[in-house]
Design an enzyme around this catalytic site. Structure first.
Site, PDB file in Angstrom:
ATOM      1  N   LYS A 147      -3.721  18.904 -42.565  1.00 13.05           N
ATOM      2  CA  LYS A 147      -3.991  18.804 -41.120  1.00 13.05           C
ATOM      3  C   LYS A 147      -5.274  19.530 -40.743  1.00 13.05           C
ATOM      4  CE  LYS A 147      -2.169  20.655 -36.762  1.00 13.05           C
ATOM      5  NZ  LYS A 147      -2.820  21.953 -36.561  1.00 13.05           N
ATOM      6  N   ASN A 148      -5.423  20.784 -41.180  1.00 13.85           N
ATOM      7  CA  ASN A 148      -6.553  21.586 -40.736  1.00 13.85           C
ATOM      8  C   ASN A 148      -7.882  21.090 -41.306  1.00 13.85           C
ATOM      9  OD1 ASN A 148      -4.887  23.158 -39.181  1.00 13.85           O
ATOM     10  ND2 ASN A 148      -4.642  24.770 -40.703  1.00 13.85           N
ATOM     11  N   ARG A 177      -6.195  21.526 -29.515  1.00 11.79           N
ATOM     12  CA  ARG A 177      -7.155  22.597 -29.787  1.00 11.79           C
ATOM     13  C   ARG A 177      -8.260  22.138 -30.742  1.00 11.79           C
ATOM     14  NH1 ARG A 177      -7.709  27.688 -28.666  1.00 11.79           N
ATOM     15  NH2 ARG A 177      -9.082  28.893 -29.989  1.00 11.79           N
ATOM     16  N   ASP A 232      -0.971  25.548 -30.040  1.00 15.36           N
ATOM     17  CA  ASP A 232       0.215  26.387 -30.162  1.00 15.36           C
ATOM     18  C   ASP A 232       0.183  27.560 -29.206  1.00 15.36           C
ATOM     19  OD1 ASP A 232       1.540  25.009 -32.145  1.00 15.36           O
ATOM     20  OD2 ASP A 232       0.430  25.994 -33.746  1.00 15.36           O
ATOM     21  N   ASP A 244      -0.541  30.898 -41.394  1.00 15.56           N
ATOM     22  CA  ASP A 244       0.323  29.751 -41.101  1.00 15.56           C
ATOM     23  C   ASP A 244       1.610  29.748 -41.916  1.00 15.56           C
ATOM     24  OD1 ASP A 244      -1.307  28.742 -39.168  1.00 15.56           O
ATOM     25  OD2 ASP A 244      -2.237  27.219 -40.407  1.00 15.56           O
ATOM     26  N   MET A 266      -2.915  38.397 -37.227  1.00 11.10           N
ATOM     27  CA  MET A 266      -3.927  37.589 -36.541  1.00 11.10           C
ATOM     28  C   MET A 266      -3.479  36.998 -35.205  1.00 11.10           C
ATOM     29  SD  MET A 266      -5.572  35.886 -39.976  1.00 11.10           S
ATOM     30  CE  MET A 266      -6.858  34.921 -39.202  1.00 11.10           C
TER      31      MET A 266
END
Length: 436
Positions: A22-23, A97, A121, A321, A343
Protein backbone atom coordinates in the site's frame (compact mmCIF):
# COMPACT_ATOMS: atom_id res chain seq x y z
CA UNK A 1 -20.99 0.77 7.54
CA UNK A 2 -20.05 -2.86 6.95
CA UNK A 3 -19.34 -5.35 9.73
CA UNK A 4 -17.34 -8.57 10.20
CA UNK A 5 -18.74 -11.45 12.22
CA UNK A 6 -15.95 -13.81 13.29
CA UNK A 7 -16.22 -17.21 14.91
CA UNK A 8 -12.91 -17.50 16.75
CA UNK A 9 -10.76 -20.36 17.95
CA UNK A 10 -10.40 -22.07 14.57
CA UNK A 11 -6.90 -23.27 13.61
CA UNK A 12 -5.96 -22.11 10.10
CA UNK A 13 -3.74 -23.78 7.53
CA UNK A 14 -2.46 -23.07 4.05
CA UNK A 15 -0.64 -20.54 1.90
CA UNK A 16 -1.09 -16.77 1.67
CA UNK A 17 0.19 -14.55 -1.14
CA UNK A 18 0.81 -11.02 0.18
CA UNK A 19 -0.69 -8.12 -1.76
CA UNK A 20 1.31 -5.28 -3.31
CA UNK A 21 2.54 -2.73 -0.79
CA UNK A 22 0.00 0.00 0.00
CA UNK A 23 2.60 2.57 1.06
CA UNK A 24 4.69 2.02 -2.06
CA UNK A 25 1.65 2.13 -4.35
CA UNK A 26 0.59 5.57 -3.06
CA UNK A 27 4.04 7.01 -3.94
CA UNK A 28 4.42 5.22 -7.27
CA UNK A 29 0.96 6.23 -8.50
CA UNK A 30 1.72 9.91 -7.85
CA UNK A 31 4.97 9.61 -9.85
CA UNK A 32 3.00 8.93 -13.07
CA UNK A 33 2.26 12.69 -13.08
CA UNK A 34 5.94 13.45 -13.79
CA UNK A 35 5.81 12.44 -17.47
CA UNK A 36 3.53 12.67 -20.50
CA UNK A 37 4.61 9.17 -21.55
CA UNK A 38 2.96 5.86 -20.61
CA UNK A 39 3.83 4.32 -17.24
CA UNK A 40 2.86 0.68 -16.53
CA UNK A 41 2.58 -0.48 -12.92
CA UNK A 42 2.17 -4.08 -11.77
CA UNK A 43 1.08 -5.58 -8.42
CA UNK A 44 -1.15 -2.65 -7.42
CA UNK A 45 -3.26 -3.73 -4.40
CA UNK A 46 -7.05 -3.53 -4.81
CA UNK A 47 -7.72 -1.59 -1.60
CA UNK A 48 -9.79 1.48 -0.74
CA UNK A 49 -6.95 3.99 -0.26
CA UNK A 50 -5.22 3.04 -3.52
CA UNK A 51 -8.49 3.00 -5.48
CA UNK A 52 -9.32 6.47 -4.12
CA UNK A 53 -5.99 7.78 -5.42
CA UNK A 54 -6.58 6.17 -8.83
CA UNK A 55 -9.96 7.96 -8.95
CA UNK A 56 -8.28 11.30 -8.12
CA UNK A 57 -5.72 10.74 -10.91
CA UNK A 58 -8.52 9.91 -13.34
CA UNK A 59 -10.43 13.08 -12.38
CA UNK A 60 -7.21 15.04 -12.90
CA UNK A 61 -7.17 13.83 -16.48
CA UNK A 62 -4.76 10.88 -16.33
CA UNK A 63 -5.69 8.27 -18.95
CA UNK A 64 -5.90 4.98 -17.05
CA UNK A 65 -6.25 1.53 -18.53
CA UNK A 66 -6.59 -1.73 -16.57
CA UNK A 67 -4.32 -4.34 -18.17
CA UNK A 68 -5.07 -7.24 -15.79
CA UNK A 69 -5.34 -8.00 -12.08
CA UNK A 70 -3.21 -5.40 -10.31
CA UNK A 71 -1.74 -4.06 -13.58
CA UNK A 72 -2.57 -0.63 -15.03
CA UNK A 73 -1.16 1.82 -17.56
CA UNK A 74 -1.19 5.59 -16.90
CA UNK A 75 -0.67 8.45 -19.35
CA UNK A 76 -0.58 12.02 -18.00
CA UNK A 77 -0.34 13.95 -21.28
CA UNK A 78 -3.54 16.01 -21.01
CA UNK A 79 -4.15 16.99 -17.41
CA UNK A 80 -6.97 19.21 -16.17
CA UNK A 81 -5.17 21.31 -13.55
CA UNK A 82 -8.35 23.31 -12.84
CA UNK A 83 -9.67 20.20 -11.05
CA UNK A 84 -7.10 20.92 -8.28
CA UNK A 85 -9.03 24.04 -7.22
CA UNK A 86 -12.50 22.48 -7.55
CA UNK A 87 -14.91 21.63 -4.73
CA UNK A 88 -14.85 18.01 -5.95
CA UNK A 89 -11.09 17.77 -5.36
CA UNK A 90 -11.37 19.44 -1.96
CA UNK A 91 -13.75 16.68 -0.91
CA UNK A 92 -11.92 13.76 -2.55
CA UNK A 93 -8.38 14.81 -1.60
CA UNK A 94 -9.25 15.49 2.05
CA UNK A 95 -10.34 11.88 2.51
CA UNK A 96 -6.94 10.39 1.62
CA UNK A 97 -3.68 11.33 3.30
CA UNK A 98 -1.64 9.83 0.45
CA UNK A 99 -3.04 12.46 -1.93
CA UNK A 100 -0.45 14.91 -0.51
CA UNK A 101 2.12 13.21 -2.77
CA UNK A 102 0.57 14.56 -5.97
CA UNK A 103 1.89 18.02 -5.00
CA UNK A 104 5.61 17.29 -5.60
CA UNK A 105 5.29 15.93 -9.15
CA UNK A 106 2.80 18.64 -10.17
CA UNK A 107 5.02 21.38 -8.73
CA UNK A 108 8.09 19.98 -10.48
CA UNK A 109 6.40 19.57 -13.87
CA UNK A 110 3.85 22.42 -13.98
CA UNK A 111 5.10 24.90 -11.37
CA UNK A 112 2.09 24.56 -9.08
CA UNK A 113 0.40 22.04 -6.80
CA UNK A 114 -2.60 22.23 -4.44
CA UNK A 115 -4.04 19.94 -1.81
CA UNK A 116 -6.83 20.10 0.79
CA UNK A 117 -5.76 19.23 4.30
CA UNK A 118 -5.70 15.42 4.04
CA UNK A 119 -7.40 12.90 6.30
CA UNK A 120 -6.34 9.30 7.00
CA UNK A 121 -5.92 7.42 10.26
CA UNK A 122 -6.79 8.98 13.60
CA UNK A 123 -3.41 8.14 15.10
CA UNK A 124 -2.27 11.53 16.36
CA UNK A 125 -0.67 14.60 14.83
CA UNK A 126 0.98 13.99 11.46
CA UNK A 127 2.44 17.29 10.31
CA UNK A 128 2.93 18.28 6.68
CA UNK A 129 5.72 20.79 7.44
CA UNK A 130 8.46 18.54 6.01
CA UNK A 131 6.74 18.50 2.61
CA UNK A 132 6.18 22.24 2.33
CA UNK A 133 9.49 23.33 3.90
CA UNK A 134 11.20 21.20 1.25
CA UNK A 135 9.21 22.79 -1.56
CA UNK A 136 9.95 26.30 -0.22
CA UNK A 137 13.69 25.50 -0.14
CA UNK A 138 13.42 24.49 -3.80
CA UNK A 139 12.05 27.96 -4.54
CA UNK A 140 8.26 27.53 -4.31
CA UNK A 141 5.95 30.07 -2.69
CA UNK A 142 3.57 28.65 -0.08
CA UNK A 143 -0.03 29.71 0.47
CA UNK A 144 -2.64 28.42 2.89
CA UNK A 145 -6.35 29.21 2.92
CA UNK A 146 -7.22 28.74 6.60
CA UNK A 147 -10.99 28.93 6.12
CA UNK A 148 -11.03 26.22 3.46
CA UNK A 149 -7.99 24.37 4.95
CA UNK A 150 -6.40 24.34 1.52
CA UNK A 151 -2.64 24.29 0.84
CA UNK A 152 -0.84 25.46 -2.28
CA UNK A 153 2.71 25.84 -3.61
CA UNK A 154 3.64 27.74 -6.75
CA UNK A 155 6.88 28.16 -8.68
CA UNK A 156 6.03 29.79 -12.02
CA UNK A 157 9.75 30.27 -12.79
CA UNK A 158 10.56 26.63 -11.95
CA UNK A 159 12.41 25.01 -9.04
CA UNK A 160 16.11 25.30 -8.22
CA UNK A 161 18.16 22.56 -6.56
CA UNK A 162 19.55 23.19 -3.08
CA UNK A 163 20.85 21.49 0.10
CA UNK A 164 18.31 20.64 2.78
CA UNK A 165 18.45 18.87 6.14
CA UNK A 166 15.03 17.40 6.95
CA UNK A 167 13.79 17.91 10.50
CA UNK A 168 12.23 14.42 10.40
CA UNK A 169 12.89 11.47 8.12
CA UNK A 170 9.33 11.57 6.75
CA UNK A 171 8.70 8.89 4.13
CA UNK A 172 5.97 10.76 2.26
CA UNK A 173 7.82 14.07 2.75
CA UNK A 174 11.02 12.64 1.26
CA UNK A 175 9.07 11.07 -1.62
CA UNK A 176 7.33 14.37 -2.40
CA UNK A 177 10.57 16.38 -2.36
CA UNK A 178 12.43 13.79 -4.49
CA UNK A 179 9.70 13.91 -7.15
CA UNK A 180 9.78 17.72 -7.25
CA UNK A 181 13.60 17.83 -7.29
CA UNK A 182 13.81 15.33 -10.17
CA UNK A 183 12.71 18.13 -12.55
CA UNK A 184 14.39 21.07 -10.73
CA UNK A 185 17.29 23.09 -12.15
CA UNK A 186 20.64 21.94 -10.70
CA UNK A 187 21.42 19.54 -7.85
CA UNK A 188 19.38 18.89 -4.71
CA UNK A 189 20.86 17.20 -1.64
CA UNK A 190 18.40 15.76 0.90
CA UNK A 191 20.04 14.81 4.23
CA UNK A 192 18.10 12.84 6.86
CA UNK A 193 16.05 11.45 4.00
CA UNK A 194 13.81 8.46 4.69
CA UNK A 195 15.33 5.29 3.25
CA UNK A 196 12.50 2.71 3.50
CA UNK A 197 12.42 0.03 0.76
CA UNK A 198 9.32 1.70 -0.70
CA UNK A 199 11.18 4.99 -1.08
CA UNK A 200 14.08 3.09 -2.65
CA UNK A 201 11.54 1.62 -5.08
CA UNK A 202 10.30 5.11 -5.98
CA UNK A 203 13.87 6.32 -6.60
CA UNK A 204 14.65 3.27 -8.77
CA UNK A 205 11.47 3.90 -10.76
CA UNK A 206 12.43 7.56 -11.29
CA UNK A 207 15.92 6.50 -12.44
CA UNK A 208 14.31 4.14 -14.98
CA UNK A 209 12.32 7.18 -16.20
CA UNK A 210 15.54 9.15 -16.70
CA UNK A 211 16.08 10.82 -13.30
CA UNK A 212 19.59 11.20 -11.87
CA UNK A 213 19.59 10.07 -8.21
CA UNK A 214 22.60 9.01 -6.08
CA UNK A 215 22.57 7.53 -2.58
CA UNK A 216 19.47 5.34 -2.96
CA UNK A 217 19.02 3.32 0.25
CA UNK A 218 20.95 5.84 2.37
CA UNK A 219 19.77 8.89 4.31
CA UNK A 220 21.55 11.29 1.92
CA UNK A 221 20.06 11.58 -1.56
CA UNK A 222 21.59 13.66 -4.35
CA UNK A 223 19.30 14.48 -7.24
CA UNK A 224 20.53 16.21 -10.39
CA UNK A 225 17.50 17.70 -12.09
CA UNK A 226 16.65 16.78 -15.67
CA UNK A 227 14.47 18.57 -18.23
CA UNK A 228 11.93 15.77 -18.61
CA UNK A 229 11.19 12.19 -17.64
CA UNK A 230 9.96 9.32 -19.81
CA UNK A 231 7.75 6.28 -19.36
CA UNK A 232 8.65 3.00 -17.64
CA UNK A 233 7.32 -0.30 -16.29
CA UNK A 234 7.43 -0.85 -12.52
CA UNK A 235 6.44 -3.72 -10.20
CA UNK A 236 5.43 -2.97 -6.59
CA UNK A 237 6.99 -4.96 -3.72
CA UNK A 238 4.89 -7.25 -1.48
CA UNK A 239 3.45 -5.42 1.53
CA UNK A 240 5.73 -5.93 4.54
CA UNK A 241 2.97 -4.78 6.93
CA UNK A 242 0.59 -7.39 5.59
CA UNK A 243 3.34 -10.02 5.83
CA UNK A 244 3.83 -9.12 9.50
CA UNK A 245 0.06 -9.29 10.01
CA UNK A 246 -0.02 -12.88 8.68
CA UNK A 247 2.91 -13.84 10.95
CA UNK A 248 1.01 -12.48 13.97
CA UNK A 249 -2.19 -14.24 12.90
CA UNK A 250 -0.41 -17.60 12.57
CA UNK A 251 1.13 -17.34 16.04
CA UNK A 252 -2.06 -16.19 17.81
CA UNK A 253 -4.24 -18.90 16.24
CA UNK A 254 -1.57 -21.66 16.57
CA UNK A 255 -1.79 -22.11 12.80
CA UNK A 256 0.65 -23.52 10.26
CA UNK A 257 1.00 -20.95 7.48
CA UNK A 258 3.29 -20.33 4.52
CA UNK A 259 3.54 -16.72 3.31
CA UNK A 260 4.64 -16.76 -0.32
CA UNK A 261 7.15 -14.51 -2.14
CA UNK A 262 7.81 -12.08 0.70
CA UNK A 263 10.98 -10.38 -0.70
CA UNK A 264 13.08 -11.34 2.34
CA UNK A 265 15.80 -8.77 1.58
CA UNK A 266 13.25 -5.96 2.11
CA UNK A 267 11.81 -7.16 5.46
CA UNK A 268 14.52 -5.57 7.62
CA UNK A 269 14.03 -6.23 11.35
CA UNK A 270 10.50 -7.64 11.02
CA UNK A 271 11.38 -11.39 11.24
CA UNK A 272 13.81 -10.91 14.16
CA UNK A 273 11.35 -8.71 16.08
CA UNK A 274 8.74 -11.47 15.94
CA UNK A 275 11.41 -13.92 17.08
CA UNK A 276 11.87 -11.75 20.20
CA UNK A 277 8.33 -12.82 21.15
CA UNK A 278 9.41 -16.46 20.73
CA UNK A 279 7.73 -16.96 17.34
CA UNK A 280 9.39 -19.44 14.99
CA UNK A 281 9.91 -17.99 11.50
CA UNK A 282 11.63 -20.16 8.90
CA UNK A 283 13.03 -18.95 5.57
CA UNK A 284 12.16 -21.31 2.72
CA UNK A 285 13.45 -19.79 -0.50
CA UNK A 286 11.64 -16.45 -0.67
CA UNK A 287 8.76 -17.76 1.50
CA UNK A 288 8.13 -17.52 5.24
CA UNK A 289 7.03 -20.74 6.94
CA UNK A 290 5.43 -20.55 10.40
CA UNK A 291 4.78 -23.88 12.13
CA UNK A 292 1.77 -24.28 14.43
CA UNK A 293 2.87 -23.01 17.87
CA UNK A 294 1.09 -25.78 19.77
CA UNK A 295 3.21 -25.18 22.89
CA UNK A 296 2.90 -21.40 22.64
CA UNK A 297 5.77 -18.91 22.38
CA UNK A 298 7.94 -17.30 25.04
CA UNK A 299 9.13 -13.70 25.11
CA UNK A 300 12.90 -13.31 25.22
CA UNK A 301 14.50 -10.97 27.73
CA UNK A 302 17.46 -8.65 27.23
CA UNK A 303 20.88 -10.10 28.07
CA UNK A 304 20.82 -8.39 31.49
CA UNK A 305 17.48 -10.07 32.24
CA UNK A 306 15.35 -6.90 31.96
CA UNK A 307 11.88 -6.87 30.38
CA UNK A 308 11.74 -7.00 26.58
CA UNK A 309 11.03 -3.61 25.01
CA UNK A 310 9.75 -3.44 21.41
CA UNK A 311 9.67 0.04 19.89
CA UNK A 312 9.47 1.70 16.50
CA UNK A 313 11.93 3.96 14.73
CA UNK A 314 12.62 5.16 11.17
CA UNK A 315 13.97 2.55 8.73
CA UNK A 316 16.04 0.46 9.10
CA UNK A 317 14.42 0.38 12.56
CA UNK A 318 11.18 -1.49 13.23
CA UNK A 319 8.15 -0.06 11.42
CA UNK A 320 5.47 1.63 13.59
CA UNK A 321 2.76 0.05 11.44
CA UNK A 322 3.41 -3.36 13.03
CA UNK A 323 3.45 -2.36 16.72
CA UNK A 324 -0.33 -2.91 17.02
CA UNK A 325 0.20 -6.47 15.71
CA UNK A 326 3.09 -7.08 18.13
CA UNK A 327 0.92 -5.89 21.00
CA UNK A 328 -1.98 -8.24 20.25
CA UNK A 329 0.36 -11.21 19.67
CA UNK A 330 2.06 -10.51 23.02
CA UNK A 331 -1.26 -10.98 24.85
CA UNK A 332 -0.88 -14.79 24.48
CA UNK A 333 2.90 -14.99 24.87
CA UNK A 334 4.64 -16.49 27.91
CA UNK A 335 6.19 -13.51 29.68
CA UNK A 336 5.84 -9.75 29.58
CA UNK A 337 6.82 -7.08 27.08
CA UNK A 338 6.77 -3.27 26.91
CA UNK A 339 5.40 -1.92 23.61
CA UNK A 340 6.69 1.62 23.01
CA UNK A 341 4.99 3.52 20.16
CA UNK A 342 7.30 6.53 19.77
CA UNK A 343 6.08 8.02 16.51
CA UNK A 344 2.28 8.37 16.98
CA UNK A 345 0.54 9.23 20.23
CA UNK A 346 -2.90 7.70 19.68
CA UNK A 347 -2.10 4.37 18.10
CA UNK A 348 -2.37 2.37 21.32
CA UNK A 349 -5.84 3.63 22.22
CA UNK A 350 -7.49 0.45 20.92
CA UNK A 351 -6.12 -1.60 23.86
CA UNK A 352 -9.34 -1.09 25.83
CA UNK A 353 -11.01 -3.47 23.34
CA UNK A 354 -8.35 -6.12 24.05
CA UNK A 355 -8.76 -5.59 27.82
CA UNK A 356 -12.51 -6.18 27.35
CA UNK A 357 -11.58 -9.51 25.73
CA UNK A 358 -9.54 -10.47 28.81
CA UNK A 359 -6.04 -9.35 27.81
CA UNK A 360 -3.70 -8.18 30.58
CA UNK A 361 -2.47 -4.79 29.38
CA UNK A 362 -1.40 -1.72 31.35
CA UNK A 363 -1.59 1.45 29.25
CA UNK A 364 1.21 3.48 30.84
CA UNK A 365 0.66 6.62 28.72
CA UNK A 366 -0.33 7.42 25.09
CA UNK A 367 2.96 5.91 23.86
CA UNK A 368 3.60 2.86 26.06
CA UNK A 369 1.74 -0.28 27.05
CA UNK A 370 2.94 -3.21 29.16
CA UNK A 371 1.52 -6.59 28.12
CA UNK A 372 1.47 -9.57 30.50
CA UNK A 373 0.99 -12.63 28.31
CA UNK A 374 -1.56 -15.37 29.07
CA UNK A 375 0.62 -18.16 27.62
CA UNK A 376 -2.70 -19.52 26.18
CA UNK A 377 -3.81 -20.50 29.70
CA UNK A 378 -6.77 -18.15 29.27
CA UNK A 379 -8.36 -17.65 25.86
CA UNK A 380 -9.53 -14.18 24.83
CA UNK A 381 -13.32 -13.75 24.97
CA UNK A 382 -15.41 -12.70 21.96
CA UNK A 383 -16.84 -9.19 22.01
CA UNK A 384 -18.26 -6.39 19.85
CA UNK A 385 -15.84 -3.64 18.78
CA UNK A 386 -15.20 -0.90 16.23
CA UNK A 387 -12.06 -0.52 14.12
CA UNK A 388 -10.45 2.92 14.74
CA UNK A 389 -7.74 2.69 12.07
CA UNK A 390 -6.20 0.24 9.59
CA UNK A 391 -3.56 -1.35 11.83
CA UNK A 392 -5.68 -1.45 15.00
CA UNK A 393 -8.44 -2.95 12.85
CA UNK A 394 -6.32 -5.88 11.66
CA UNK A 395 -5.03 -6.38 15.22
CA UNK A 396 -8.59 -6.63 16.55
CA UNK A 397 -9.40 -9.04 13.72
CA UNK A 398 -6.47 -11.26 14.75
CA UNK A 399 -7.67 -11.12 18.38
CA UNK A 400 -11.20 -12.09 17.28
CA UNK A 401 -9.91 -15.03 15.19
CA UNK A 402 -8.09 -16.38 18.27
CA UNK A 403 -10.93 -15.68 20.74
CA UNK A 404 -13.55 -18.01 22.18
CA UNK A 405 -16.98 -17.30 20.70
CA UNK A 406 -18.33 -15.00 17.99
CA UNK A 407 -17.00 -11.44 17.75
CA UNK A 408 -18.35 -8.49 15.77
CA UNK A 409 -16.15 -5.73 14.30
CA UNK A 410 -17.85 -2.59 12.98
CA UNK A 411 -16.36 0.09 10.68
CA UNK A 412 -14.39 -2.51 8.71
CA UNK A 413 -13.96 0.03 5.91
CA UNK A 414 -10.86 1.00 7.90
CA UNK A 415 -9.47 -2.53 7.39
CA UNK A 416 -10.45 -2.45 3.69
CA UNK A 417 -8.33 0.69 3.30
CA UNK A 418 -5.19 -1.41 3.69
CA UNK A 419 -6.04 -5.10 3.15
CA UNK A 420 -7.30 -6.56 -0.13
CA UNK A 421 -10.24 -9.01 0.11
CA UNK A 422 -9.20 -9.82 3.68
CA UNK A 423 -12.25 -11.93 4.51
CA UNK A 424 -12.09 -13.94 1.25
CA UNK A 425 -8.42 -14.73 1.74
CA UNK A 426 -8.96 -15.70 5.38
CA UNK A 427 -11.80 -18.07 4.45
CA UNK A 428 -9.46 -19.86 2.03
CA UNK A 429 -7.19 -20.85 4.93
CA UNK A 430 -10.07 -21.95 7.17
CA UNK A 431 -11.28 -18.84 8.99
CA UNK A 432 -14.98 -18.51 9.84
CA UNK A 433 -15.59 -14.89 8.93
CA UNK A 434 -18.66 -13.26 7.40
CA UNK A 435 -19.06 -9.76 5.95
CA UNK A 436 -22.45 -8.26 6.89
Amino acid sequence: MATFQIEGGQPLKGEIQPQGAKNEALQILCAVLLTNETVKINNIPDIRDVNKLIDILSNLGVKIQKLGKGSYSFKSDELNLEYLESEQFKEEGSGLRGSIMIVGPLLGRFGKGYIPRPGGDKIGRRRLDTHFEGFIKLGAKFRYNKEERFYGVEAPEGLTGTYMLLEEASVTGTANIVMAAALAEGETTIYNAACEPYLQQLCKMLVSMGANIDGIGSNMLKIKGVKELGGCTHTILPDMIEIGSWVGLAAMTKSELTIKNVSWENLGLIPNTFRKLGITIEKKGDDIYIPAHKDGYEVQSFIDGSIMNISDSPWPGFTPDLLSIMLVVATQAKGSVLIHQKMFESRLFFVDKLIDMGAKIILCDPHRATVIGHNFESQLKATTMTSPDIRAGISLLIAALSAKGTSTIHNIEQIDRGYEDIDGRLRKIGAKITRL
